[in-house]
Design an enzyme around this catalytic site. Sequence first.
Site, PDB file in Angstrom:
ATOM      1  N   TYR A  33       9.236  -0.375 -28.081  1.00  0.00           N
ATOM      2  CA  TYR A  33       9.475  -1.683 -27.468  1.00  0.00           C
ATOM      3  C   TYR A  33       9.953  -1.521 -26.035  1.00  0.00           C
ATOM      4  O   TYR A  33      10.402  -0.457 -25.609  1.00  0.00           O
ATOM      5  CB  TYR A  33      10.478  -2.491 -28.293  1.00  0.00           C
ATOM      6  CG  TYR A  33      11.935  -2.108 -28.101  1.00  0.00           C
ATOM      7  CD1 TYR A  33      12.775  -2.881 -27.293  1.00  0.00           C
ATOM      8  CD2 TYR A  33      12.476  -0.988 -28.721  1.00  0.00           C
ATOM      9  CE1 TYR A  33      14.107  -2.540 -27.118  1.00  0.00           C
ATOM     10  CE2 TYR A  33      13.805  -0.649 -28.561  1.00  0.00           C
ATOM     11  CZ  TYR A  33      14.615  -1.426 -27.758  1.00  0.00           C
ATOM     12  OH  TYR A  33      15.929  -1.084 -27.583  1.00  0.00           O
ATOM     13  N   GLU A 180      25.891   7.474 -24.575  1.00  0.00           N
ATOM     14  CA  GLU A 180      25.580   6.200 -23.920  1.00  0.00           C
ATOM     15  C   GLU A 180      26.183   5.059 -24.721  1.00  0.00           C
ATOM     16  O   GLU A 180      26.810   5.274 -25.750  1.00  0.00           O
ATOM     17  CB  GLU A 180      24.072   6.021 -23.753  1.00  0.00           C
ATOM     18  CG  GLU A 180      23.269   6.155 -25.032  1.00  0.00           C
ATOM     19  CD  GLU A 180      21.759   6.210 -24.775  1.00  0.00           C
ATOM     20  OE1 GLU A 180      21.304   5.788 -23.694  1.00  0.00           O
ATOM     21  OE2 GLU A 180      21.034   6.668 -25.672  1.00  0.00           O
ATOM     22  N   LEU A 205      18.463   7.498 -23.571  1.00  0.00           N
ATOM     23  CA  LEU A 205      17.283   6.807 -23.081  1.00  0.00           C
ATOM     24  C   LEU A 205      17.250   6.867 -21.551  1.00  0.00           C
ATOM     25  O   LEU A 205      18.288   6.641 -20.911  1.00  0.00           O
ATOM     26  CB  LEU A 205      17.312   5.350 -23.529  1.00  0.00           C
ATOM     27  CG  LEU A 205      16.082   4.526 -23.168  1.00  0.00           C
ATOM     28  CD1 LEU A 205      14.906   4.918 -24.043  1.00  0.00           C
ATOM     29  CD2 LEU A 205      16.370   3.033 -23.303  1.00  0.00           C
TER      30      LEU A 205
END
Length: 285
Positions: A33, A180, A205
């Site tokens: 996504y 993160e 990411l």
Amino acid sequence: MSRIVYLNGEWLPEAEAKVSVFDRGYLFSDAIYEVTCVLDGKLLDYDGHSARLKRSTGAIGIKMPVDDETLLSLHRQIAEKNEMTEGLIYLQVSRGNPGDRDFMFTDDMTPTFFMFTQKKNVIETKTGKNGITVASVEDLRWGRCDIKTTQLLYPSLAKMEAHEKGADDAWLVRDGLVTEQSSATAYIVTKDDVVITRPLSHEILPGITRASALVIAEKNGIKVEERAFSVDEVKAAKEAFYTSASNFVTPVTAIDGHPIGDGKPGALSLKLRDLYIEDRRANAI
């Protein structure tokens, strides 16, 4: 007014959009996504998001169902059809429907391609002005966090755990070091105004907002260092913040109930937020 969504080549009212229960996105989270921000009716950081989409689909062997020109056109069309000047466009590509449940898959499957919009304020937000608090939560995600898959169960559970601890969100920790935020990039600011964030690897990411924010920071004389940092360093930091496509640069004021700096949004964090919005708004397409 019902949203108009895009599904496999068709524009449909959201209530009419249907996906098979045998779709691998549903059964295996076998899907990629992306989320792109819309501001003033234009797309922010679009080139980065489209490039990461192709990188992620390629990494797990899903064929992109549309070419680059069509992908951009679909983003513009869905914003226009939903009369959206500010908000988010969500896009998902699954491997598709094999007709039954099977761990194995073939290379000739037809992907399921889906897009929808979410109208929301992205500029004038309480969190952008006042910041958020976070709780440290063990990072138990899989080993390829650099691929933007829909495997979001653990980040969701981590965010819920943080809420149960009285915080707004979670900063994930592995081997004593922050990786993160549950769905964003984490940063601290040292006493001498150096921005610290973890370097890119399989463990995080590659944030598109991260990439833009770091370039904008350096262009404006803000020093940046890419290295891992611990929770203790967060507690001792002058400031902290996070970046994401939907929240830009947002201050973090406390971790595990411990105030960061004076417990208020930091001046550098707020400055970088303003710089990011000004730069990306000027370069939106």
